[in-house]
Enzyme design. Structure first.
Site, PDB file in Angstrom:
ATOM      1  N   GLY A  86       0.859  -4.817   2.453  1.00 45.59           N
ATOM      2  CA  GLY A  86       0.191  -3.540   2.132  1.00 45.59           C
ATOM      3  C   GLY A  86       0.012  -3.351   0.640  1.00 45.59           C
ATOM      4  N   GLY A 144      -2.219   1.414  -3.820  1.00 45.02           N
ATOM      5  CA  GLY A 144      -0.983   2.181  -3.912  1.00 45.02           C
ATOM      6  C   GLY A 144       0.195   1.467  -4.564  1.00 45.02           C
ATOM      7  N   GLY A 152       2.121  -0.821  -3.405  1.00 44.35           N
ATOM      8  CA  GLY A 152       2.080  -2.278  -3.209  1.00 44.35           C
ATOM      9  C   GLY A 152       1.197  -2.963  -4.236  1.00 44.35           C
ATOM     10  CB  SER A 198       9.948   7.318   3.183  1.00 46.82           C
ATOM     11  OG  SER A 198       9.675   8.687   2.980  1.00 46.82           O
ATOM     12  CE1 TYR A 231       6.065   6.857   6.459  1.00 43.68           C
ATOM     13  CE2 TYR A 231       7.339   8.772   5.733  1.00 43.68           C
ATOM     14  CZ  TYR A 231       6.704   7.576   5.444  1.00 43.68           C
ATOM     15  OH  TYR A 231       6.720   7.080   4.165  1.00 43.68           O
TER      16      TYR A 231
HETATM   17  N1  LIG Z   1       3.183   7.589  -1.371  1.00 43.77           N
HETATM   18  C1  LIG Z   1       4.274   8.232  -1.049  1.00 43.77           C
HETATM   19  O1  LIG Z   1       4.428   9.438  -1.324  1.00 43.77           O
HETATM   20  C2  LIG Z   1       5.424   7.492  -0.386  1.00 43.77           C
HETATM   21  C3  LIG Z   1       6.664   8.136  -0.287  1.00 43.77           C
HETATM   22  C4  LIG Z   1       7.723   7.466   0.312  1.00 43.77           C
HETATM   23  C5  LIG Z   1       7.525   6.202   0.822  1.00 43.77           C
HETATM   24  N2  LIG Z   1       6.307   5.612   0.736  1.00 43.77           N
HETATM   25  C6  LIG Z   1       6.167   4.271   1.318  1.00 43.77           C
HETATM   26  O2  LIG Z   1       5.659   3.380   0.343  1.00 43.77           O
HETATM   27  C7  LIG Z   1       4.878   2.360   0.966  1.00 43.77           C
HETATM   28  C8  LIG Z   1       3.514   2.286   0.288  1.00 43.77           C
HETATM   29  O3  LIG Z   1       2.859   3.530   0.465  1.00 43.77           O
HETATM   30  P1  LIG Z   1       1.579   3.989  -0.393  1.00 43.77           P
HETATM   31  O4  LIG Z   1       1.626   5.478  -0.435  1.00 43.77           O
HETATM   32  O5  LIG Z   1       1.495   3.191  -1.627  1.00 43.77           O
HETATM   33  O6  LIG Z   1       0.388   3.564   0.592  1.00 43.77           O
HETATM   34  P2  LIG Z   1      -1.191   3.690   0.401  1.00 43.77           P
HETATM   35  O7  LIG Z   1      -1.555   4.169  -0.945  1.00 43.77           O
HETATM   36  O8  LIG Z   1      -1.656   4.487   1.568  1.00 43.77           O
HETATM   37  O9  LIG Z   1      -1.635   2.155   0.540  1.00 43.77           O
HETATM   38  C9  LIG Z   1      -1.445   1.546   1.752  1.00 43.77           C
HETATM   39  C10 LIG Z   1      -1.554   0.033   1.586  1.00 43.77           C
HETATM   40  O10 LIG Z   1      -1.120  -0.548   2.803  1.00 43.77           O
HETATM   41  C11 LIG Z   1      -2.201  -1.199   3.433  1.00 43.77           C
HETATM   42  N3  LIG Z   1      -2.136  -0.926   4.861  1.00 43.77           N
HETATM   43  C12 LIG Z   1      -2.171   0.261   5.509  1.00 43.77           C
HETATM   44  N4  LIG Z   1      -2.037   0.069   6.836  1.00 43.77           N
HETATM   45  C13 LIG Z   1      -1.904  -1.268   7.012  1.00 43.77           C
HETATM   46  C14 LIG Z   1      -1.737  -2.102   8.149  1.00 43.77           C
HETATM   47  N5  LIG Z   1      -1.720  -1.593   9.377  1.00 43.77           N
HETATM   48  N6  LIG Z   1      -1.629  -3.440   7.965  1.00 43.77           N
HETATM   49  C15 LIG Z   1      -1.686  -3.989   6.740  1.00 43.77           C
HETATM   50  N7  LIG Z   1      -1.854  -3.257   5.607  1.00 43.77           N
HETATM   51  C16 LIG Z   1      -1.965  -1.907   5.754  1.00 43.77           C
HETATM   52  C17 LIG Z   1      -3.463  -0.645   2.808  1.00 43.77           C
HETATM   53  O11 LIG Z   1      -4.461  -1.635   2.905  1.00 43.77           O
HETATM   54  P3  LIG Z   1      -6.026  -1.346   3.226  1.00 43.77           P
HETATM   55  O12 LIG Z   1      -6.221   0.131   3.240  1.00 43.77           O
HETATM   56  O13 LIG Z   1      -6.708  -1.997   2.091  1.00 43.77           O
HETATM   57  O14 LIG Z   1      -6.261  -2.006   4.509  1.00 43.77           O
HETATM   58  C18 LIG Z   1      -2.979  -0.421   1.372  1.00 43.77           C
HETATM   59  O15 LIG Z   1      -2.964  -1.621   0.665  1.00 43.77           O
HETATM   60  C19 LIG Z   1       4.815   2.735   2.453  1.00 43.77           C
HETATM   61  O16 LIG Z   1       5.789   2.019   3.164  1.00 43.77           O
HETATM   62  C20 LIG Z   1       5.142   4.216   2.456  1.00 43.77           C
HETATM   63  O17 LIG Z   1       5.697   4.650   3.680  1.00 43.77           O
HETATM   64  C21 LIG Z   1       5.240   6.222   0.138  1.00 43.77           C
END
Ligand SMILES: NC(=O)c1ccc[n+]([C@@H]2O[C@H](COP(=O)([O-])OP(=O)(O)OC[C@H]3O[C@@H](n4cnc5c(N)ncnc54)[C@H](OP(=O)(O)O)[C@@H]3O)[C@@H](O)[C@H]2O)c1
Length: 260
Positions: free
Chosen positions: A14, A18, A20, A137, A150
């Site tokens: 992922g 974001g 990742g 998270s 979640y």
């Molecule tokens: N942001 C927050 O506030 C927050 C807080 C706590 C924890 N987290 C955790 O941090 C991690 C990253 O979150 P983020 O907020 O950076 O995410 P994000 O901005 O929504 O980005 C999601 C990334 O994951 C990929 N993705 C989504 N669904 C997928 C799937 N089914 N298979 C493969 N790739 C997939 C997307 O790829 P494409 O869209 O290009 O396909 C994109 O590269 C997650 O585990 C999330 O639960 C985030």
């Protein structure tokens, strides 16, 4: 500080956007070779274009489809560092959450990392070096009522990661979990934009209300930047973090409030 990552090969799930994406970018800046991932060829290609270095490549695979994870594993080379970052997030009232919502959260947020770990951990143990990182998270312990599936999926990530670390005893392999709080990733930007439109407010007003009403326990009082989470992931993945194993490292802006 030299994080000693120059000869390391890393896979970040992922990572086309974001946290990742930023993690992949920081690994590349440290001289590592990185394989990124997103759901589609198009999104992976766009991210590769932005990263623009021969040290990065990408593999499209949707973690919601178990078969695509099997295909991904077949395509991946030997890696030193596995970052299980991919995570989906559907905010819904418990009574509106479907069986599919529950299954999808568990499949993407937990089982993909389980499968990748099963494949790569024995190889890491054999060469006596490796890092497995899980991204959980703050919801794993805050457990908001509208994020039950979640939160359960993320709490199970912490539990699994802690147990997996026990299998590394006596080796130079470590398994750790990073726990971000609310972070301004692409996903969060969409959430803020939609809430602003729905509530007829500015994005700044929505952010300020979020920390007043939804995350009053946050000491940071703002969304963390993706860089603030990514730098912790990269440090814990580095040879410098050799004495940190089986840990849950919080980058939650203090929202979880626990002593340990
Ligand atoms: N942001 C927050 O506030 C927050 C807080 C706590 C924890 N987290 C955790 O941090 C991690 C990253 O979150 P983020 O907020 O950076 O995410 P994000 O901005 O929504 O980005 C999601 C990334 O994951 C990929 N993705 C989504 N669904 C997928 C799937 N089914 N298979 C493969 N790739 C997939 C997307 O790829 P494409 O869209 O290009 O396909 C994109 O590269 C997650 O585990 C999330 O639960 C985030």
């Amino acid at each position: 500080m030299d994080l000693k990552l120059k000869n390391k090969t890393v896979f970040v799930s992922g990572s086309s956007k974001g946290i990742g994406f930023e993690t992949a970018k920081l690994f590349l800046e440290e001289g590592a070779t990185v394989i990124i991932n997103g759901r589609t060829e198009k999104s992976v290609k766009n991210a590769l274009k932005k990263l623009n270095t021969p040290k990065v490549s990408g593999i499209a695979a949707n973690f919601i489809a178990d078969k695509q994870i099997d295909e991904l594993i077949k395509k991946l080379p030997d890696i030193d560092i596995l970052v299980n970052n991919v995570g989906i997030f559907r905010g819904k009232n418990f009574y509106d959450e479907t069986e599919k919502d529950w299954k999808d959260h568990i499949q993407v947020n937990l089982l993909g990392g389980v499968k990748l770990s099963k494949h790569f951990l024995p190889k890491m143990i054999k060469k006596n070096w490796g890092r497995i990182i899980f991204v959980s998270s703050e919801c794993a312990t805050l457990v908001p009522g509208d994020l039950l599936s979640y939160s359960v999926s993320k709490a199970s990530v912490n539990v699994f990661s802690s147990g997996l670390a026990k299998l590394t005893k006596g080796t130079n392999v470590t398994v750790n979990t990073i726990i971000p709080g609310s972070t301004l990733s692409e996903g969060s930007k969409i959430f803020l934009k939609e809430a602003a439109k729905r509530e007829n407010k500015t994005i700044e007003e929505v952010e300020s209300n979020f920390f007043k009403d939804v995350r009053p326990s946050s000491l940071l009082g703002r969304f963390a930047k993706v860089e603030e989470v990514a730098s912790t992931i990269v440090y814990i993945s580095s040879p410098l973090a050799s004495a940190t194993n089986g840990a849950s490292v919080r980058v939650d802006g203090g929202s979880m409030g626990s002593v340990f």
